[in-house]
Design a protein around this motif. Structure first.
Motif, mmCIF file in Angstrom:
data_model
loop_
_atom_site.group_PDB
_atom_site.id
_atom_site.type_symbol
_atom_site.label_atom_id
_atom_site.label_comp_id
_atom_site.label_asym_id
_atom_site.label_seq_id
_atom_site.Cartn_x
_atom_site.Cartn_y
_atom_site.Cartn_z
ATOM 1 N N VAL A 235 0.880 -1.157 -0.012
ATOM 2 C CA VAL A 235 0.093 -0.021 -0.106
ATOM 3 C C VAL A 235 1.117 1.355 -0.301
ATOM 4 O O VAL A 235 0.629 2.119 -0.712
ATOM 5 C CB VAL A 235 -0.758 0.192 1.398
ATOM 6 C CG1 VAL A 235 -1.771 1.238 1.461
ATOM 7 C CG2 VAL A 235 -1.660 -1.363 1.249
ATOM 8 N N ALA A 236 1.812 1.282 0.967
ATOM 9 C CA ALA A 236 2.870 2.287 1.009
ATOM 10 C C ALA A 236 3.618 2.621 -0.415
ATOM 11 O O ALA A 236 3.728 3.933 -0.885
ATOM 12 C CB ALA A 236 3.944 2.153 2.068
ATOM 13 N N LEU A 237 3.892 1.579 -1.092
ATOM 14 C CA LEU A 237 4.612 1.620 -2.248
ATOM 15 C C LEU A 237 3.582 2.115 -3.554
ATOM 16 O O LEU A 237 4.024 3.022 -4.267
ATOM 17 C CB LEU A 237 5.297 0.351 -2.705
ATOM 18 C CG LEU A 237 6.507 -0.161 -1.989
ATOM 19 C CD1 LEU A 237 6.983 -1.584 -2.312
ATOM 20 C CD2 LEU A 237 7.780 0.819 -2.130
ATOM 21 N N MET A 238 2.510 1.751 -3.450
ATOM 22 C CA MET A 238 1.575 2.308 -4.328
ATOM 23 C C MET A 238 0.952 3.545 -4.191
ATOM 24 O O MET A 238 0.745 4.551 -5.240
ATOM 25 C CB MET A 238 0.483 1.144 -4.410
ATOM 26 C CG MET A 238 0.443 -0.155 -5.066
ATOM 27 S SD MET A 238 -0.813 -1.381 -5.001
ATOM 28 C CE MET A 238 -1.898 -0.522 -6.151
ATOM 29 N N ALA A 239 1.068 3.903 -2.832
ATOM 30 C CA ALA A 239 0.554 5.301 -2.589
ATOM 31 C C ALA A 239 1.708 6.458 -2.892
ATOM 32 O O ALA A 239 1.378 7.444 -3.404
ATOM 33 C CB ALA A 239 0.457 5.579 -1.165
ATOM 34 N N VAL A 240 2.927 6.022 -2.781
ATOM 35 C CA VAL A 240 3.879 6.650 -3.408
ATOM 36 C C VAL A 240 4.017 7.070 -4.685
ATOM 37 O O VAL A 240 4.320 8.252 -5.331
ATOM 38 C CB VAL A 240 5.410 6.401 -2.807
ATOM 39 C CG1 VAL A 240 6.624 7.177 -3.421
ATOM 40 C CG2 VAL A 240 5.615 6.596 -1.255
ATOM 41 N N LEU A 241 3.671 6.022 -5.291
ATOM 42 C CA LEU A 241 3.643 6.134 -6.697
ATOM 43 C C LEU A 241 2.636 6.845 -7.286
ATOM 44 O O LEU A 241 2.751 7.767 -8.289
ATOM 45 C CB LEU A 241 3.229 4.716 -7.549
ATOM 46 C CG LEU A 241 2.962 4.820 -9.113
ATOM 47 C CD1 LEU A 241 4.072 5.176 -9.815
ATOM 48 C CD2 LEU A 241 2.520 3.408 -9.477
ATOM 49 N N ALA A 242 1.381 6.937 -6.654
ATOM 50 C CA ALA A 242 0.356 7.762 -6.816
ATOM 51 C C ALA A 242 0.753 9.229 -6.655
ATOM 52 O O ALA A 242 0.416 10.134 -7.613
ATOM 53 C CB ALA A 242 -0.913 7.478 -6.049
ATOM 54 N N VAL A 243 1.423 9.515 -5.659
ATOM 55 C CA VAL A 243 1.795 10.852 -5.211
ATOM 56 C C VAL A 243 2.724 11.269 -6.267
ATOM 57 O O VAL A 243 2.514 12.633 -6.950
ATOM 58 C CB VAL A 243 2.567 11.032 -3.866
ATOM 59 C CG1 VAL A 243 3.085 12.337 -3.816
ATOM 60 C CG2 VAL A 243 1.257 10.691 -3.129
ATOM 61 N N THR A 244 3.748 10.637 -6.767
ATOM 62 C CA THR A 244 4.590 10.898 -7.896
ATOM 63 C C THR A 244 3.934 11.361 -9.171
ATOM 64 O O THR A 244 4.260 12.011 -9.889
ATOM 65 C CB THR A 244 5.696 9.896 -7.997
ATOM 66 O OG1 THR A 244 5.233 8.352 -8.311
ATOM 67 C CG2 THR A 244 6.544 9.637 -6.685
ATOM 68 N N GLU A 245 2.809 10.434 -9.379
ATOM 69 C CA GLU A 245 2.151 10.711 -10.714
ATOM 70 C C GLU A 245 1.478 12.048 -10.693
ATOM 71 O O GLU A 245 1.504 12.475 -11.903
ATOM 72 C CB GLU A 245 1.179 9.500 -10.997
ATOM 73 C CG GLU A 245 1.823 8.228 -11.289
ATOM 74 C CD GLU A 245 0.989 7.104 -11.500
ATOM 75 O OE1 GLU A 245 1.380 6.083 -12.323
ATOM 76 O OE2 GLU A 245 -0.205 7.042 -10.722
ATOM 77 N N ILE A 246 1.043 12.499 -9.592
ATOM 78 C CA ILE A 246 0.469 13.821 -9.707
ATOM 79 C C ILE A 246 1.199 15.064 -9.487
ATOM 80 O O ILE A 246 1.292 15.973 -10.068
ATOM 81 C CB ILE A 246 -0.652 13.891 -8.379
ATOM 82 C CG1 ILE A 246 -1.732 12.843 -8.352
ATOM 83 C CG2 ILE A 246 -0.971 15.191 -8.182
ATOM 84 C CD1 ILE A 246 -2.442 12.607 -7.143
ATOM 85 N N THR A 247 2.523 14.485 -8.951
ATOM 86 C CA THR A 247 3.295 15.870 -8.528
ATOM 87 C C THR A 247 4.735 15.987 -9.366
ATOM 88 O O THR A 247 5.206 16.914 -9.414
ATOM 89 C CB THR A 247 3.797 15.847 -7.152
ATOM 90 O OG1 THR A 247 4.637 14.547 -6.956
ATOM 91 C CG2 THR A 247 2.746 15.937 -6.205
#
Length: 440
Positions: A235-247
């Motif tokens: 979950v943590a790894l996928m959440a970091v990916l999501a943040v990087t995709e946005i920012t």
């Protein structure tokens, strides 16, 4: 005519699955063949379409399902699931037992299938009820609501993951948006439903002969840190990916590497490998003992993978035969939100088919052209479909019967409790998607 053919295809699925009791894999494949032939596809092209549809659907999803099943089994057999639930209850106290069980369901439900996590947590529910004399539904409802919520909104569960694959949506962003909806909606329903007057009137007893799953002693379980790490690393790894995709821009180096490490298959694999080290010793003396557990975990996944693959075949037939283009043209002029339309299609199929997995895969194929033409975030369209697919759980849903039997309810009582909460979850999920769409 193409829309009539789709309706006939769905009707065929209903006939095959309900009165004839055929499994979803065969029913979906026959429906795909049926619609393709009605649309005038030649048999060889139709076969190629079905094969490519299956392959395109299960490509990385087979890794998600495989690694997820292995991780869930390792956590269960090592006692990690029990450790998480016990620790939350100990820290939060009996007065907050509903919140503790809801959090445990969220943590375990993200990486485990509904049925697996349910069977793991229900003995703890029974233990709490015996010790505190609380109403069984007071403790059990928040638990099952939490599991239904993660099953509906959060990759790497098969439903959201499969629909994200069909729509070409980001798994990480789907998880991020799903969490934004799932946390408040799940908490509201989990804490509200046991307090409703018609629920409080029910006081079922713990059924005889159920809840006999192994209860670990203190010294047999891993630490809380080890247990929760195994559950939350993906979950943590996928959440970091999501943040990087946005920012971050696409060419950024950190985003480049996170697209690998934060992808659902790799995130689950990393967590599984770490769990071998931190949880493995609690299962057996050697790695071979752990791998035997992993092998056993894969066996029940076979039919789920086939059903999802057949859903991909059905979707591809709709695309290649021209039905998808027809649906896109037909719905483009409708004065209704594509999100609401996608949700309604999923709801109707869920009511008719029972199986959320079959319903969500059938809906995905029908909704795909609507999603592509909508201009709406594909991740939100995924959540519209998956939230709709949880609605109206009733007598044709295998999960309904598991819920009924473990909680010792009559059919009428199960309809009052489970059918209502799943429908409320679907409606509030739709509202959450519509609100998010205002800001994205």
């Amino acid at each position: 005519m193409p829309l009539l053919y789709v309706a006939l295809g769905v009707a065929l699925i209903l006939v095959l699955m309900i009165p004839l009791k055929m499994n979803g894999f065969v029913a979906l494949l026959l429906a795909a063949l049926f619609v393709g032939l009605l649309q005038g596809m030649d048999v060889n092209t139709l076969l190629d379409t079905i094969v490519s549809g299956i392959g395109g659907q299960v490509d990385d999803l087979i890794l998600i399902l495989g690694f997820g099943a292995m991780l869930g089994t390792v956590m269960a057999e090592a006692g990690a699931a029990q450790r998480i639930a016990n620790t939350l209850i100990d820290k939060m106290g009996v007065k907050r037992v509903q919140i503790a069980m809801l959090l445990a369901a969220y943590i375990l439900g993200i990486t485990m299938f509904f049925e697996v996590a349910f069977v793991l947590l229900i003995p703890l529910v029974f233990t709490i009820v015996r010790q505190t004399k609380m109403n069984l539904l007071w403790v059990a409802l928040p638990t099952v609501v939490g599991l239904s919520t993660t099953h509906s909104f959060l990759p790497p569960h098969p439903g959201p993951s499969a629909v994200a694959g069909v729509f070409g949506a980001s798994q990480g962003l789907t998880l991020l948006y799903g969490l934004i909806i799932a946390i408040p909606v799940g908490f509201f329903i989990a804490l509200m439903w046991p307090r409703l007057p018609f629920i409080k009137k029910l006081n079922p007893s713990i059924p005889e002969g159920l809840g006999t799953s192994k209860v670990f002693k203190e010294e047999e379980m891993p630490s809380f840190l080890a247990s929760i790490s195994a559950a939350l690393i993906p979950v943590a790894l996928m959440a970091v990916l999501a943040v990087t995709e946005i920012t971050l821009p696409e060419e950024h180096k950190f985003r480049f590497y996170m697209e690998f490490f934060g992808s659902a298959p790799i995130a689950l694999m990393i967590s599984l490998l770490i769990s071998f080290y931190i949880l493995g010793p609690k299962i057996g003396r050697s790695l071979s003992d752990v791998m035997k557990s992993c092998s056993n975990a894969i066996k029940p996944m076979g039919m789920i993978i086939l059903v999802i693959g057949a859903g991909g075949a059905f979707k591809q037939v709709l695309v290649d035969s021209g039905v998808a283009d027809y649906i896109q043209e037909l719905t483009s002029g409708l004065d209704i939100s594509p999100i609401v339309l996608a949700w309604l299609i999923a709801v109707i199929l869920r009511i008719a088919l029972g199986s959320a997995t079959v319903a969500v895969m059938t809906a995905a194929g029908i909704v795909l052209p609507i999603a592509q033409a909508s201009g709406i975030s594909m991740e939100l369209m995924v959540l519209a479909v998956t939230s709709g697919s949880v609605a109206f759980s009733h007598v044709n849903d295998p999960g309904f019967w598991m819920y009924k039997e473990y909680l010792n309810l009559s059919v009428a009582e199960a309809l009052k409790t489970r059918t209502t909460y799943t429908t409320a979850l679907a409606i509030l999920g739709l509202i959450g998607v519509l609100i998010l769409n205002m800001f994205l």
